[in-house]
Motif scaffolding. Structure first.
Motif, PDB file in Angstrom:
ATOM      1  N   SER A 168       0.853  -1.188   0.000  1.00 43.66           N
ATOM      2  CA  SER A 168       0.000   0.000   0.000  1.00 43.66           C
ATOM      3  C   SER A 168       0.889   1.238   0.000  1.00 43.66           C
ATOM      4  CB  SER A 168      -0.892   0.023   1.245  1.00 43.66           C
ATOM      5  OG  SER A 168      -0.100   0.207   2.409  1.00 43.66           O
ATOM      6  N   HIS A 169       0.277   2.380  -0.247  1.00 37.15           N
ATOM      7  CA  HIS A 169       1.013   3.643  -0.204  1.00 37.15           C
ATOM      8  C   HIS A 169       0.737   4.350   1.125  1.00 37.15           C
ATOM      9  CE1 HIS A 169       2.310   3.173  -4.314  1.00 37.15           C
ATOM     10  NE2 HIS A 169       1.067   2.935  -4.676  1.00 37.15           N
ATOM     11  N   ASP A 170       0.833   3.561   2.207  1.00 32.33           N
ATOM     12  CA  ASP A 170       0.493   4.095   3.527  1.00 32.33           C
ATOM     13  C   ASP A 170       1.445   5.194   3.976  1.00 32.33           C
ATOM     14  OD1 ASP A 170       2.341   1.845   3.614  1.00 32.33           O
ATOM     15  OD2 ASP A 170       2.339   2.121   5.781  1.00 32.33           O
TER      16      ASP A 170
ATOM     17  N   LEU B 197      -7.771  -1.052   2.669  1.00 33.70           N
ATOM     18  CA  LEU B 197      -7.630  -1.604   4.015  1.00 33.70           C
ATOM     19  C   LEU B 197      -6.910  -0.615   4.929  1.00 33.70           C
ATOM     20  CD1 LEU B 197      -6.608  -5.283   3.146  1.00 33.70           C
ATOM     21  CD2 LEU B 197      -8.749  -4.566   4.221  1.00 33.70           C
ATOM     22  N   THR B 198      -5.882   0.025   4.411  1.00 32.89           N
ATOM     23  CA  THR B 198      -5.123   0.984   5.203  1.00 32.89           C
ATOM     24  C   THR B 198      -6.002   2.136   5.681  1.00 32.89           C
ATOM     25  OG1 THR B 198      -3.065   0.438   4.064  1.00 32.89           O
ATOM     26  CG2 THR B 198      -3.161   2.581   5.153  1.00 32.89           C
ATOM     27  N   LEU B 199      -6.920   2.570   4.818  1.00 37.10           N
ATOM     28  CA  LEU B 199      -7.814   3.666   5.166  1.00 37.10           C
ATOM     29  C   LEU B 199      -8.946   3.223   6.091  1.00 37.10           C
ATOM     30  CD1 LEU B 199      -8.075   5.383   1.681  1.00 37.10           C
ATOM     31  CD2 LEU B 199      -6.803   6.208   3.659  1.00 37.10           C
ATOM     32  N   GLY B 200      -9.220   1.910   6.140  1.00 35.14           N
ATOM     33  CA  GLY B 200     -10.282   1.406   7.006  1.00 35.14           C
ATOM     34  C   GLY B 200     -11.682   1.662   6.481  1.00 35.14           C
ATOM     35  N   ILE B 201     -11.821   1.816   5.142  1.00 34.96           N
ATOM     36  CA  ILE B 201     -13.119   2.089   4.526  1.00 34.96           C
ATOM     37  C   ILE B 201     -13.732   0.774   4.028  1.00 34.96           C
ATOM     38  CG2 ILE B 201     -14.267   3.287   2.602  1.00 34.96           C
ATOM     39  CD1 ILE B 201     -12.066   5.402   2.775  1.00 34.96           C
ATOM     40  N   PRO B 202     -15.051   0.569   4.176  1.00 37.08           N
ATOM     41  CA  PRO B 202     -15.680  -0.661   3.689  1.00 37.08           C
ATOM     42  C   PRO B 202     -15.458  -0.859   2.188  1.00 37.08           C
ATOM     43  CG  PRO B 202     -17.179   0.521   5.121  1.00 37.08           C
ATOM     44  CD  PRO B 202     -16.025   1.435   4.870  1.00 37.08           C
ATOM     45  N   PHE B 203     -15.423  -2.130   1.784  1.00 42.58           N
ATOM     46  CA  PHE B 203     -15.267  -2.434   0.367  1.00 42.58           C
ATOM     47  C   PHE B 203     -16.195  -3.577  -0.018  1.00 42.58           C
ATOM     48  CE2 PHE B 203     -12.197  -5.224   2.473  1.00 42.58           C
ATOM     49  CZ  PHE B 203     -12.366  -6.443   1.818  1.00 42.58           C
TER      50      PHE B 203
END
Length: 405
Positions: free
Chosen positions: A196-198, A319-325
């Motif tokens: 990821s680009h965390d 996933l890093t952002l914690g947003i539903p998918f």
């Protein structure tokens, strides 16, 4: 060590392979290696964008290849672009000094073969980083006839290159199995996902609201597909769902990115007069936090025939952002694996390709729940795929390849 990175795209292009290769180049330079990049001088998604033919950037020696930039409107245009890239890349590589390691991505297709030929002429290790697997993908997409002369010739060339690699980077277990089935020794294959680009992207409330306001999305429940729009990620069922849900005033579909299917999305929205669809181009890295944070539900799509050939790398940022998918694809695939690991049906949703009623139902359920707080479990899972974990790991594999050659 001298390390050569060979791929069609590199900084400042915004496509995923350019971003990941730029991250890798940065990490290699930090470790003290001398890095040369050979890439195209035109933008991947917009060939009218031109980059300098030669530049030194952050200690990275970038050599860019001229191509005619014929675009993707016809196969012959893409083939001619690829052929000229190959020819000009060959000219550049012949005059470069010996490289200890050549890392080859997979655009244009089978470019690792050129890296292998040059390494055999001059010495050094070769590490294919398989972002997509061709000609397998071309056969699955119907661009090549399975068992035809062209497919057999390209498969022979691919297998010849892979079997001579010091290491091969597969992106998931399904891709690793496909590569192993080609006769590649298991100890050569390393399964490492693209990170990821965390380090650059985080959930930002202010940037989310600013992005939504800029594009007229304030107060909307935003369903977003962000990234490459290609036949490998079929969007027909998503578009059909958008048409069925056009009466939901709170709901809006946002398609961000580019690729061969991006114009089809635009054409569908225009032909059906759908006001609940907005299309935006790739967003630069400095705006990506706001763009991705603006979604209430992200879409991740994997075509059934393409498992093990392409990889849903966009899911790691989500996933890093914690947003539903909502993952739309086959049960036996990497996206479905991650949804099962998350074990939260309200956050990691799953539907099958073509199942429009199920997709509509999942979107309705997500909208009824409304915007969700950042999911801690998702972020913990995403941490396994962070830049700080996976990028240094890949650097280690490259260094081992040189040491063992």
């Amino acid at each position: 060590m001298r390390i050569l990175l060979l791929n069609q795209c590199f900084h400042p292009d915004h496509v995923a392979t350019a971003q990941h290769l730029t991250d890798l180049a940065d990490e290699l330079v930090k470790d003290g290696h001398r890095v040369t990049v050979v890439a195209a001088s035109r933008g991947y998604d917009d060939p009218d964008v031109r980059y300098p033919v030669r530049e030194m950037w952050r200690g990275i020696d970038i050599r860019r290849i001229w191509t005619p930039g014929l675009g993707k409107k016809a196969k012959w245009r893409r083939l001619l672009d690829f052929g000229i890239f190959w020819a000009n890349a060959t000219r550049i590589l012949l005059f470069l000094p010996r490289q200890d390691v050549t890392v080859c991505l997979t655009s244009p297709p089978l470019i690792s073969t050129l890296g292998t030929v040059m390494a055999r002429l001059k010495g050094g290790a070769v590490v294919p980083w398989v972002m997509d697997l061709n000609p397998d993908e071309a056969v699955a997409a119907g661009w090549l006839k399975a068992g035809g002369l062209a497919e057999r010739a390209l498969t022979f060339v691919q297998n010849w290159s892979f079997r001579r690699a010091s290491r091969i980077i597969a992106l998931d277990r399904f891709m690793a199995d496909r590569i192993a089935a080609k006769g590649v020794r298991s100890e050569v294959i390393h399964t490492d996902a693209p990170w990821s680009h965390d380090q650059a992207i985080q959930y930002e409330v202010a940037a989310r609201e600013a992005f939504r306001a800029e594009h007229g999305l304030t107060g909307k429940f935003v369903v977003m597909y962000s990234g490459n729009h290609s036949p490998c990620h079929p969007l027909d069922a998503v578009l059909a769902a958008a048409e069925q849900l056009k009466g939901e005033e709170r709901l809006h579909f946002l398609f961000v990115g580019g690729g061969s299917e991006f114009k089809k999305v635009q054409a569908f929205a225009q032909a059906q007069a759908l006001k609940n669809i907005t299309c935006l181009p790739y967003q630069p890295m400095e705006k990506l936090s706001g763009s991705l944070s603006a979604a209430d539900l992200h879409l991740v799509v994997m075509g059934d025939p393409f498992v093990g050939m392409v990889h849903p790398c966009k899911i790691y940022n989500i996933l890093t952002l914690g947003i539903p998918f909502l993952f739309i694809g086959p049960d036996q695939s990497h996206g479905a694996d991650l949804a099962r690991r998350l074990n939260d049906p309200a956050h990691g949703r799953v539907a099958r390709n073509g199942d429009v009623p199920a997709i509509v139902q999942q979107i309705r359920e997500a909208m009824e729940l409304g915007p969700r707080p950042v999911n801690t479990a998702a972020r913990e899972l995403g941490a396994e795929f962070s830049h700080s974990v996976l990028c240094p790991k890949l650097v280690g594999v490259i260094e081992q390849a040189a040491a063992g050659h």
